[in-house]
Every structure is written in C-alpha cells, then in structure tokens.
Design a protein around this motif. Sequence first.
Motif, PDB file in Angstrom:
ATOM      1  N   PRO A   1     -10.369  10.234   5.183  1.00  0.00           N
ATOM      2  CA  PRO A   1     -11.125  11.382   5.691  1.00  0.00           C
ATOM      3  C   PRO A   1     -10.401  12.700   5.393  1.00  0.00           C
TER       4      PRO A   1
ATOM      5  N   THR B   1     -12.811   3.496   8.837  1.00  0.00           N
ATOM      6  CA  THR B   1     -13.537   4.689   8.408  1.00  0.00           C
ATOM      7  C   THR B   1     -14.954   4.284   8.010  1.00  0.00           C
TER       8      THR B   1
ATOM      9  N   ARG C   1      -7.112  -1.125  -4.866  1.00  0.00           N
ATOM     10  CA  ARG C   1      -8.216  -0.300  -4.362  1.00  0.00           C
ATOM     11  C   ARG C   1      -7.669   1.061  -3.947  1.00  0.00           C
TER      12      ARG C   1
ATOM     13  N   ALA D   1     -15.209  -2.645   2.519  1.00  0.00           N
ATOM     14  CA  ALA D   1     -14.050  -2.782   1.637  1.00  0.00           C
ATOM     15  C   ALA D   1     -14.487  -2.942   0.182  1.00  0.00           C
ATOM     16  N   GLY D   2     -15.452  -2.144  -0.199  1.00  0.00           N
ATOM     17  CA  GLY D   2     -15.863  -2.100  -1.595  1.00  0.00           C
ATOM     18  C   GLY D   2     -16.919  -3.095  -2.008  1.00  0.00           C
TER      19      GLY D   2
ATOM     20  N   ASP E   1     -16.051   7.826   4.859  1.00  0.00           N
ATOM     21  CA  ASP E   1     -14.876   8.703   4.794  1.00  0.00           C
ATOM     22  C   ASP E   1     -14.620   9.507   6.063  1.00  0.00           C
ATOM     23  N   ASP E   2     -15.088   9.003   7.192  1.00  0.00           N
ATOM     24  CA  ASP E   2     -14.731   9.606   8.483  1.00  0.00           C
ATOM     25  C   ASP E   2     -14.110   8.539   9.376  1.00  0.00           C
ATOM     26  N   PHE E   3     -13.099   8.936  10.164  1.00  0.00           N
ATOM     27  CA  PHE E   3     -12.480   7.979  11.077  1.00  0.00           C
ATOM     28  C   PHE E   3     -13.423   7.629  12.220  1.00  0.00           C
TER      29      PHE E   3
ATOM     30  N   THR F   1      -7.432   0.556  11.518  1.00  0.00           N
ATOM     31  CA  THR F   1      -8.089   1.870  11.452  1.00  0.00           C
ATOM     32  C   THR F   1      -9.370   1.687  10.653  1.00  0.00           C
TER      33      THR F   1
ATOM     34  N   GLN G   1       0.834  -1.197   0.000  1.00  0.00           N
ATOM     35  CA  GLN G   1       0.000   0.000   0.000  1.00  0.00           C
ATOM     36  C   GLN G   1       0.868   1.245   0.000  1.00  0.00           C
TER      37      GLN G   1
ATOM     38  N   LYS H   1     -10.521   6.242  -0.206  1.00  0.00           N
ATOM     39  CA  LYS H   1     -10.571   7.655   0.161  1.00  0.00           C
ATOM     40  C   LYS H   1     -10.332   7.805   1.655  1.00  0.00           C
TER      41      LYS H   1
ATOM     42  N   VAL I   1      -3.954   8.705   9.729  1.00  0.00           N
ATOM     43  CA  VAL I   1      -4.561   7.390   9.492  1.00  0.00           C
ATOM     44  C   VAL I   1      -4.162   6.416  10.603  1.00  0.00           C
ATOM     45  N   PHE I   2      -2.880   6.411  10.920  1.00  0.00           N
ATOM     46  CA  PHE I   2      -2.357   5.490  11.933  1.00  0.00           C
ATOM     47  C   PHE I   2      -1.761   6.334  13.055  1.00  0.00           C
TER      48      PHE I   2
ATOM     49  N   GLU J   1     -14.474   1.079   5.564  1.00  0.00           N
ATOM     50  CA  GLU J   1     -13.150   0.647   5.095  1.00  0.00           C
ATOM     51  C   GLU J   1     -12.286   0.277   6.295  1.00  0.00           C
ATOM     52  N   PHE J   2     -11.486  -0.776   6.119  1.00  0.00           N
ATOM     53  CA  PHE J   2     -10.486  -1.144   7.115  1.00  0.00           C
ATOM     54  C   PHE J   2      -9.106  -0.773   6.559  1.00  0.00           C
ATOM     55  N   LEU J   3      -8.351  -0.032   7.349  1.00  0.00           N
ATOM     56  CA  LEU J   3      -6.999   0.356   6.925  1.00  0.00           C
ATOM     57  C   LEU J   3      -6.007  -0.332   7.848  1.00  0.00           C
ATOM     58  N   TYR J   4      -5.054  -1.020   7.244  1.00  0.00           N
ATOM     59  CA  TYR J   4      -4.141  -1.869   8.021  1.00  0.00           C
ATOM     60  C   TYR J   4      -2.732  -1.291   8.064  1.00  0.00           C
TER      61      TYR J   4
ATOM     62  N   LEU K   1      -5.470   6.136   0.144  1.00  0.00           N
ATOM     63  CA  LEU K   1      -4.529   5.041   0.375  1.00  0.00           C
ATOM     64  C   LEU K   1      -4.782   4.047  -0.750  1.00  0.00           C
TER      65      LEU K   1
END
Lengths: 271, 81, 68
Positions: free
Chosen positions: A239, C36, A234, C6-7, C39-41, C34, A159, A237, A174-175, C59-62, A223
């Motif tokens: 925030p 969202t 993917r 996740a889409g 589009d908000d955390f 993380t 990523q 988007k 983000v993190f 969405e899951f952000l790793y 991301l």
Amino acid sequence: MAFTNEQLERYSRHIILKEVGAKGQKKLLNAKVLIIGAGGLGAPAALYLAAAGVGTIGIADADEVDLSNLQRQVIHTTADVGKPKVESARETMEAINPDVTVKTYRLYIDSTNITDLIKDYDFIIDGTDNFPAKFLINDACVMAGKPFSHAGIIRFKGQLMTYVPGQGPCYRCVFKEPPPKDAVPTCKQAGVIGAMGGVIGSLQAMEAIKYILGTGDLLTGYLLTYDALKMEFRKIKLPKDHSGCAVCGDEPTITKLIDYELPSCELKSQG
Amino acid sequence: MAEFNIDDTVDITDVVCPTTFVKAKVALEELDDGQILCVHLNDGEPVQNVPRSIKEEGHKILKLINNEDGTYDLIVQKVGD
Amino acid sequence: MKITVAGIAKEYPQGLTVRKLIESENVETPEYVTVTINDDFVESGAFDSTVLNEGDNVEFLYFMGGGR
C-alpha cells in the motif's frame, strides 16, 4: 582519484557497463555500507559488496563462528570456527579486495548503540535473524533518514524490501509489531536451506549497489518473495499510503527506539 | 596529429583486452562533450576491437594514424556527457 | 465470484470474509498475517467484518524472521 591499471582490470566488467562506468565505480569506491549480521544473509552480501569495490564496509555481529554456521555462511571457513564472525568476515573481504576498508563492530545492536552505528553509512543491510533486531533497524533507519534493505529467510522461503526515506512504506507499515516471542519460528528452530541466504543476501547487495549508483528501480513499495520449492518469485505491491504508520507516518507514535524481548532460544545470538 | 586539438592522451599499450577499452572509456568519461582524446594503442587485437567499441559507445572516430612501429594513434571526439 | 489470491484467480463463494478466506487458504500463523486488498492494508481487527468483492486482489504478507 585516478584508477590504477590494476583497478581498471579488476573493475573492468563494471566500468564497461554504461550504467556504471568510471563514475559509477568511483561512487562505489567512495560508498559506505553497513551490514548488520555476518550470517546467512550478511555473508553473501559482504562478499559481493567487497568484490564490487564498495570502499568502506562495516560489519556488526557479536558471535563467534560455529560449525553449524558453515552450511550457509559462506564468508567463513572451517578454520574460522571459534573466531569472532566479524574478524573472519573482515579477513575474507580484505583477501578478496584490498581496496576495501572493513570496519568491524563486535556487538549486539540495541537502542543505545544503533543510532551511532548507522550514522556514518550510506546504506544499511539487515542481515539479522530476529524480530527485535529487524524492528530496531527499521525504526532507527527511519528516524535517522537512512535507506536500508530488509530481508528474512526461513526453510525454502525468503523475502526482502527496500526502504528509502520519503519513498514509500517501511517495515513497520507492513508488520506493525513484532509477533509475541516464539510465536513465529526463526531459522534456528525451523531450518533454512543454505543457498537461500545466497539468493536473498545477494539481492540485498544488489539493492545497495543500485542505490549507490543511482540506477534502476529499487525494491521500494514492494515486497519480493521467493519460494524455492515452487521456484516462484513474486513482487507484491505494498500500500502506498503510509501516513498512519507508527514510525514513518505523518504523526508518529513511536519516537524512541524500543528494545523488544528476544525469543528464549535466540538470547545468545542476536544480529 | 597537428590537424587536431588534442585535449587528452591515453596510452593503452600497457594493458590487455578488455582493460584496453576500459582504460580508453575511463579517459573519455573524464572529458566534456566535443573534446578530443588521442588513444595510443597496439596493432592486432586492440586496433581491431577498441575503435569499434568506442564507436558503439556513441563517440566519433576522427582518424586512425598508423605510427609504423606496431602502434596506432586513434583520434576520438567525445559525444555526450 | 472470481478473486485473485496471492496472484492466482479462483472462484470463491459470495459473501466471503477475509477471516473465512484465511481459513480456507490454510494461511500459516493466521494470527500474525498481514493482509492487503487491492493494495490497501486490512486491519487485523477487521478480518471478520471485511467482505470480499468480485475482482478483488488479495495478498498475504508473512513474518519472516530468519537471516543468520
């Protein structure tokens, strides 16, 4: 500065592009990009930036080339095993393109040296392999107002995101904090498919080139994730509101650089 | 050629395709809108391809002069910045 | 209710919390993901109290730490 016939030929495929042209190629030749980490991500990024004629390329890494690196770190060869990575990388870049000046920094980045390291560069590429380094690069770039490309790779996944001052979220948005050491595996523990560095590191080089040219849309506010097994990209988007971020927000609570503790297995190999 | 007010001249007889067009393109980039470039080029592939490529970039071909010595002079007016 | 994770849009039970979704999706290293929504955390402290609604986009952000 006028191009020599040799340069016109070398960069002909660039100059023909209307988004590049002679003006864009001159911008590349005048640009300075710093790559932190001469490994899986840094190697392909360095190769493409050198080939593109980015005039000054800085490369920072404290390690020597190891046999286990060669499965993915395509800037080094078998004959380079044991050589400082920055030296091996410099030799390859200079062999590809004599127009490029390579500056080598044989060091581990930390809170005492990073600000000085990044200050002369237009764009920074994070090719490191651990969270302390990734957070340090983010914070230092935000504080110094430097654009950079963040990336991570592991197993069959990768990523990346791009930070440009004043344009959207940073890595820390983000993190928030590095995970506790050893809580999230790195490639050394988990493995990584060699070509993943090629895909993601090349995308980082592309972001640097687009930033220098001032063309197209950068990966700011998104991301981009790549899952090779599913063959799926993917663009997620992020925030928009980053006012509350501890480093790039309206009232930052982090105003000094932090040296986080390295995972035990990474003690000898920071970016 | 006296009929044109040439602002700059570029010789592309010393390079081969696609550097021929690239060299002409670079010379055009250095000019301002409306200025005139004379491109000195060889017969054969350059004369077949370079004028067309320059036209595709949006510039105006004013004249192609055959020098009767295996070379041509292409008179181009730059269009745009 | 239909939500997009996740889409991918799927049916989920009403009243689903972020915590329950993380469990049902087998999220890797759930302590450090993380999240969202639209589009908000979502703060990690709010995973239990945040209930998802019809049409939400999650969405899951790793963390991804490798690179060399």
